[in-house]
Design a protein around this motif. Structure first.
Motif, mmCIF file in Angstrom:
data_model
loop_
_atom_site.group_PDB
_atom_site.id
_atom_site.type_symbol
_atom_site.label_atom_id
_atom_site.label_comp_id
_atom_site.label_asym_id
_atom_site.label_seq_id
_atom_site.Cartn_x
_atom_site.Cartn_y
_atom_site.Cartn_z
ATOM 1 N N GLY A 25 0.832 -1.203 0.000
ATOM 2 C CA GLY A 25 0.000 0.000 0.000
ATOM 3 C C GLY A 25 0.865 1.251 0.000
ATOM 4 N N ALA A 26 1.919 1.212 -0.815
ATOM 5 C CA ALA A 26 2.874 2.326 -0.853
ATOM 6 C C ALA A 26 2.227 3.578 -1.435
ATOM 7 N N ALA A 79 -0.897 3.378 -4.152
ATOM 8 C CA ALA A 79 -0.543 2.280 -5.063
ATOM 9 C C ALA A 79 -1.783 1.664 -5.701
ATOM 10 N N ASP A 80 -2.890 1.592 -4.926
ATOM 11 C CA ASP A 80 -4.120 0.993 -5.468
ATOM 12 C C ASP A 80 -4.663 1.776 -6.666
ATOM 13 N N ASP A 81 -4.349 3.058 -6.738
ATOM 14 C CA ASP A 81 -4.808 3.884 -7.869
ATOM 15 C C ASP A 81 -3.746 4.016 -8.955
ATOM 16 N N TYR A 82 -2.508 3.659 -8.601
ATOM 17 C CA TYR A 82 -1.377 3.959 -9.481
ATOM 18 C C TYR A 82 -1.251 2.982 -10.660
ATOM 19 N N ARG A 105 6.916 5.878 -0.711
ATOM 20 C CA ARG A 105 6.843 5.647 0.738
ATOM 21 C C ARG A 105 6.182 4.302 1.015
ATOM 22 N N PHE A 106 6.900 3.467 1.744
ATOM 23 C CA PHE A 106 6.404 2.130 2.079
ATOM 24 C C PHE A 106 6.081 2.056 3.573
ATOM 25 N N PRO A 107 4.804 1.849 3.936
ATOM 26 C CA PRO A 107 4.512 1.503 5.326
ATOM 27 C C PRO A 107 5.208 0.162 5.641
ATOM 28 N N VAL A 167 -3.917 -8.308 5.713
ATOM 29 C CA VAL A 167 -2.842 -8.824 4.858
ATOM 30 C C VAL A 167 -3.102 -8.405 3.419
ATOM 31 N N ARG A 168 -2.027 -8.029 2.731
ATOM 32 C CA ARG A 168 -2.152 -7.691 1.309
ATOM 33 C C ARG A 168 -1.276 -8.632 0.504
#
Lengths: 262, 161
Positions: A127-128, A139-142, A161-163, A194-195
């Motif tokens: 989810g970066a 990221a989900d829109d990218y 940016r990475f959580p 979880v992803r």
């Protein structure tokens, strides 16, 4: 390759200005773009190198604990410097070969969005946030399909940016000639779920396997994946493997990633 | 055409390049340093590996203009000025780490980068580090031996094949 004008600005602002020119294209480490230009599949009038922009280099930890990587940071630098996110450092250390890792950049990889590249799986599973010169993109829109992203013409990835997850792992089934992923699965476990992101498999590029995510969010164990599978329809089929084969690999590599993530 | 300046093997070098001029082309055609080989020209084979600012890169997949101001090291800078081979080169000779020799400049430069970061690599680490260097004589086994020897390690454990 056809000739072009070469520019190497020092700042993001100068790079954005240079990219405003007719048929100008950004150049990261060039490990994909230069071979593409040699094949005359791309022929920009101007190449704007992003490798001289110091504000796009390096790795740091943000105020919220997320890992921030400058868009022009090489895979080799991420492999060596992203120790707070071991699965990401490990992914970076297996892209291409050592010499390629010394040139190729995270921003270049994400901007190109090759359907078999490794970084898109990490960005989507984490989810970066993709930060550009104008905005921040989730990221989900990218990721919008094979070689397709939300980036506008002339927009530059300045930072990613990475959580940092509680546990994560990337399993790559290597296509040995290209060293790209035949199938690569990135699993990341966060406090809120979880992803699972899969690269190399789908004709639509990197995607989330939501069914596996739901099962693993309820029970983060290999056994939670029993009986889950993906259809071969819409999977990449080529001389290296059919769509059904890739679909099968998706489940196998997801199990391996969960097992390795512990 | 634009002027590009860099340091190559410790000496100042400059020349006129087009935007599209590759670093491998500049080294070979402008500086006549033909030890850097171009095998595939598609960044697969690694024969063109040189060091730029201390790290190994494939010079066929880097623009000469990108090396402006850089410190570049090529195979020509590896031996001493009197021609005495360096440790890696000597080990390649001693252990028959080359057959036709075409891949050798890239192998030596890749090895130099490996040993700088990892002075005593294991056989497995060496094999992984050479992932991007192809030897079409398929003489890998003796190349591994040579690299183990160059790093001061015992090669007798590596069975002859």
């Amino acid at each position: 390759m056809y000739n072009f004008e070469f520019e190497k600005p020092d700042t993001i602002a100068d790079a954005v200005a240079a990219l405003g020119g007719e048929e100008a294209q950004a150049l990261g480490g060039g490990q994909t773009l230069i071979p593409t230009m040699k094949q005359r599949l791309a022929s920009p009038a101007t190449l704007v190198s992003l490798t001289g922009i110091s504000e796009m280099q390096g790795i740091c930890t943000g105020d919220d604990g997320s890992l921030c990587i400058g868009g022009a940071t090489t895979h080799g630098a991420v492999a060596a410097g992203a120790g707070v996110y071991p699965a990401l450092a490990d992914l970076a250390s297996h892209i291409g070969d050592p010499a390629v890792r010394n040139r190729g950049t995270i921003g270049g990889s994400l901007a190109n969005n090759d359907p078999s590249a490794c970084y898109p799986a990490a960005a989507l599973a984490s989810g970066a946030v993709i930060k550009t010169n104008t905005r921040e993109i989730a990221a989900d829109d990218y990721f919008q399909g094979m070689f397709d992203t939300a980036l506008n013409e002339g927009e530059i990835i300045t930072e990613v940016r990475f959580p940092v997850p509680e546990a994560a792992n990337y399993q790559k089934f290597v296509q040995p000639a290209s060293r790209f992923a035949l199938v690569g699965v990135f699993v990341a476990k966060y406090a809120d779920g979880v992803r699972v992101a899969i690269t190399g498999a789908s004709e639509g590029g990197v995607f989330r396997w939501t069914e596996a995510e739901a099962a693993l969010s309820a029970n983060f164990a290999v056994s939670a994946l029993d009986g889950l599978s993906l259809p071969g329809d819409g999977m990449i089929g080529d001389l290296h493997g059919s769509g059904d084969y890739r679909a099968h690999l998706c489940a196998v590599m997801t199990k391996r990633a969960v097992n390795a993530a512990g | 055409m634009a002027q590009v300046k860099m340091t190559v093997n410790g000496k100042a070098a400059s020349g006129e390049v087009e935007g599209r001029t590759l670093l491998s082309s500049f080294l070979r055609d402008s500086l006549f340093l033909t030890g850097t080989h171009v095998g595939c020209d598609t960044s697969q084979c690694g024969a063109c590996v040189v060091h730029v600012d201390g790290v190994a890169v494939k010079s066929c997949t880097m623009l000469a203009a990108e090396a402006e101001g850089a410190e570049v090291s090529t195979i020509e800078g590896q031996a001493a000025p009197d021609g005495t081979l360096n440790t890696i080169q000597q080990a390649f000779q001693d252990h028959h780490g080359l057959q036709c020799g075409f891949c050798t400049p890239g192998m030596v430069m890749t090895t130099a980068a490996l040993l700088k970061d990892n002075p005593k690599p294991s056989e497995q680490e060496i094999r992984e580090h050479l992932e991007g260097n192809i030897c079409r004589c398929t003489g890998y086994h003796n190349i591994i031996k040579a690299i183990l020897a160059a790093s001061g390690q015992d090669v007798s454990a590596l069975a002859a094949e």
